[in-house]
Scaffold this motif. Structure first.
Motif, PDB file in Angstrom:
ATOM      1  N   GLU A  65      44.301  43.198  37.178  1.00  0.00           N
ATOM      2  CA  GLU A  65      43.679  44.463  37.583  1.00  0.00           C
ATOM      3  C   GLU A  65      42.407  44.246  38.384  1.00  0.00           C
ATOM      4  O   GLU A  65      41.733  45.200  38.749  1.00  0.00           O
ATOM      5  CB  GLU A  65      43.380  45.310  36.334  1.00  0.00           C
ATOM      6  N   THR A  66      42.078  42.988  38.674  1.00  0.00           N
ATOM      7  CA  THR A  66      40.822  42.667  39.359  1.00  0.00           C
ATOM      8  C   THR A  66      41.070  42.354  40.823  1.00  0.00           C
ATOM      9  O   THR A  66      42.000  41.613  41.159  1.00  0.00           O
ATOM     10  CB  THR A  66      40.142  41.456  38.683  1.00  0.00           C
ATOM     11  N   ARG A  67      40.248  42.885  41.700  1.00  0.00           N
ATOM     12  CA  ARG A  67      40.337  42.569  43.125  1.00  0.00           C
ATOM     13  C   ARG A  67      39.798  41.159  43.364  1.00  0.00           C
ATOM     14  O   ARG A  67      38.675  40.843  42.973  1.00  0.00           O
ATOM     15  CB  ARG A  67      39.541  43.575  43.946  1.00  0.00           C
ATOM     16  N   SER A  68      40.603  40.338  44.014  1.00  0.00           N
ATOM     17  CA  SER A  68      40.210  38.945  44.263  1.00  0.00           C
ATOM     18  C   SER A  68      40.366  38.539  45.720  1.00  0.00           C
ATOM     19  O   SER A  68      40.177  37.377  46.058  1.00  0.00           O
ATOM     20  CB  SER A  68      41.049  38.006  43.392  1.00  0.00           C
ATOM     21  N   GLY A  69      40.707  39.475  46.583  1.00  0.00           N
ATOM     22  CA  GLY A  69      40.866  39.129  47.984  1.00  0.00           C
ATOM     23  C   GLY A  69      41.198  40.334  48.834  1.00  0.00           C
ATOM     24  O   GLY A  69      41.315  41.465  48.346  1.00  0.00           O
ATOM     25  N   THR A  92      43.789  46.183  52.800  1.00  0.00           N
ATOM     26  CA  THR A  92      44.708  45.917  51.687  1.00  0.00           C
ATOM     27  C   THR A  92      44.076  44.890  50.757  1.00  0.00           C
ATOM     28  O   THR A  92      43.875  43.735  51.144  1.00  0.00           O
ATOM     29  CB  THR A  92      46.068  45.382  52.194  1.00  0.00           C
ATOM     30  N   TYR A  93      43.787  45.288  49.544  1.00  0.00           N
ATOM     31  CA  TYR A  93      43.179  44.379  48.580  1.00  0.00           C
ATOM     32  C   TYR A  93      44.246  43.506  47.912  1.00  0.00           C
ATOM     33  O   TYR A  93      45.380  43.946  47.668  1.00  0.00           O
ATOM     34  CB  TYR A  93      42.414  45.142  47.507  1.00  0.00           C
ATOM     35  N   VAL A  94      43.848  42.275  47.617  1.00  0.00           N
ATOM     36  CA  VAL A  94      44.676  41.358  46.836  1.00  0.00           C
ATOM     37  C   VAL A  94      44.153  41.394  45.411  1.00  0.00           C
ATOM     38  O   VAL A  94      42.946  41.269  45.183  1.00  0.00           O
ATOM     39  CB  VAL A  94      44.610  39.919  47.395  1.00  0.00           C
ATOM     40  N   GLY A 145      36.138  34.228  44.220  1.00  0.00           N
ATOM     41  CA  GLY A 145      36.178  34.084  42.775  1.00  0.00           C
ATOM     42  C   GLY A 145      35.186  35.020  42.120  1.00  0.00           C
ATOM     43  O   GLY A 145      34.118  35.306  42.657  1.00  0.00           O
ATOM     44  N   ARG A 146      35.535  35.475  40.974  1.00  0.00           N
ATOM     45  CA  ARG A 146      34.691  36.425  40.247  1.00  0.00           C
ATOM     46  C   ARG A 146      33.739  35.658  39.329  1.00  0.00           C
ATOM     47  O   ARG A 146      34.160  34.768  38.577  1.00  0.00           O
ATOM     48  CB  ARG A 146      35.571  37.362  39.425  1.00  0.00           C
ATOM     49  N   SER A 147      32.480  35.977  39.413  1.00  0.00           N
ATOM     50  CA  SER A 147      31.491  35.319  38.568  1.00  0.00           C
ATOM     51  C   SER A 147      31.680  35.741  37.115  1.00  0.00           C
ATOM     52  O   SER A 147      31.975  36.901  36.816  1.00  0.00           O
ATOM     53  CB  SER A 147      30.071  35.668  39.040  1.00  0.00           C
ATOM     54  N   LEU A 148      31.515  34.784  36.220  1.00  0.00           N
ATOM     55  CA  LEU A 148      31.670  35.069  34.794  1.00  0.00           C
ATOM     56  C   LEU A 148      30.546  35.963  34.270  1.00  0.00           C
ATOM     57  O   LEU A 148      30.676  36.570  33.208  1.00  0.00           O
ATOM     58  CB  LEU A 148      31.697  33.757  34.007  1.00  0.00           C
TER      59      LEU A 148
END
Length: 392
Positions: free
Chosen positions: A181-185, A175-177, A147-150
């Motif tokens: 447009e944000t990488r999350s995995g 391979t990014y998930v 998860g991306r920090s706020l």
């Protein structure tokens, strides 16, 4: 074993016969870029006794933040590698041990130790990623998500790197998930990761506002298994009115003997109230006592690796439910039937009344149309009589 080792050392070190030994020098912790796999090295004490008849041994102790306890090893070497959590303090200390004819075969331990405490990186803006988790899907492929920090800057870009002992140097995610447009995995479908080996991950960020704090995680993928979903359940009613539920293990590499199961049993009564029950079992079958005809029983199952095959794991998704009977029987109530007959009778009565009204209107119109010609003839006859009298 660590506690026993420390106790034995303390007991034996009391028999020193006046001989002492200094702790090692030059204790160094080296980071080789393996995200927590650190190399520890030291030098013999400067005042080391030059006795060929005595062997020098070293006792290394380091704090294992994963188990929240101290680990201890004894070695003749002057280097050692161990796994550390780089997001916490790295604490290492080392003693010198001496034993042999020069000590009357008594183990002598230095009264003090050399220690190094290395603090985690405190530079960087923002905070590490949140909720980092890797799942070994049915032992086919690994996918890690976070998860991306706020608090992270909007323009930051995250990168995942990983290392294990089969790699010479760290590699980036194949391979990014992405979420938008944000990488999350990261998906390792085409990049196999070894089992029973520490795999170290580092999620780093780059931003125009400066370097962000990295996050470090170490795990073994056999402890991250999520089994596949059980596709079909076989539910039958035996001659003794017992419910017999059976199912098969999901297809894949997960060993069937390693799975434990959770069965969810939902029982619906004639009043439509549902009683739920969870049952844990190591078998792929389940029998329940006799049932009532007025009850509807539904089941679904899921599985995960037992503690005998992995230290932890994830539950699979629930199987599609199966029920007995398949469709819920809706009991007819007298007060639900009465309005139906009332509605039918009212509809028939309304049709009759409407028919009578329509008939009356049509009859009235027909009578009016018949009377109009008679009136016309009477008028004509009156006019004709007036004309005749005038002429006369």
């Amino acid at each position: 074993m660590t506690v026993m080792l420390l106790l034995i050392t303390c007991r034996e070190s009391m028999h020193c016969d006046g001989l002492t030994v200094d702790p090692p020098d030059d204790l160094v912790i080296s980071d080789l870029g393996h995200f927590g796999r650190l190399q520890i090295s030291w030098s013999p004490p400067a005042g080391q006794i030059n006795e060929t008849e005595c062997s020098h041994l070293y006792q290394l102790e380091y704090f294992n933040s994963y188990s929240d306890s101290w680990s201890a090893i004894r070695t003749f070497k002057r280097t050692y590698t161990a796994q550390f959590d780089l997001m916490k303090d790295v604490r290492v200390r080392v003693y010198t041990l001496l034993r042999g004819p020069c000590t009357n075969d008594t183990l002598i331990k230095s009264s003090s130790y050399t220690e190094v405490v290395q603090k985690p990186l405190s530079t960087g803006v923002g905070t590490p990623v949140q909720d980092f988790v890797c799942v070994y899907h049915n032992m086919k492929y690994v996918e890690c998500n976070w998860g991306r920090s706020l608090k992270l800057p909007a323009n930051s870009q995250q990168h995942l790197y990983f290392w294990h002992k089969e790699l010479e140097q760290a590699e980036e995610c194949p391979t990014y998930v992405k979420t938008g447009e944000t990488r999350s995995g990261c998906n390792f479908t085409e990049s196999s990761l070894p089992e029973f080996t520490d795999i170290n991950f580092c999620v780093n960020d780059s931003s125009t506002e400066g370097t962000l704090k990295p996050a470090f995680v170490s795990l073994q993928i056999q402890n991250q298994v999520k089994p596949g979903t059980t596709e079909k359940l076989d539910l039958r009613t035996g001659p003794d009115a017992q419910l017999d539920l059976r199912w098969n293990s999901p297809a894949g590499r997960v060993p069937a003997h390693c799975l434990e199961w959770e069965v969810e049993h939902n029982q619906e009564g004639p009043d439509e109230k549902i009683a739920s029950q969870q049952i844990l079992t190591n078998q792929k079958s389940l029998k329940l006592p006799s049932i009532h005809d007025t009850q509807r029983n539904c089941f679904r199952v899921r599985s995960k690796l037992s503690k005998y095959c992995a230290s932890k794991g994830f539950w699979s998704e629930w199987s599609p439910p199966t029920c007995q009977p398949e469709k819920r029987k809706v009991a007819s109530k007298p007060w639900d039937i009465v309005p139906v007959y009332v509605y039918i009778a009212s509809a028939i009565l309304a049709i009759l009344v409407l028919s009578l009204c329509v008939g009356a209107v049509l009859k009235w119109r027909s009578l009016r149309d018949v009377k109009k010609p008679d009136a016309l003839l009477a008028n004509l006859f009156a006019r004709s009589s007036v004309v005749t009298v005038t002429d006369a």
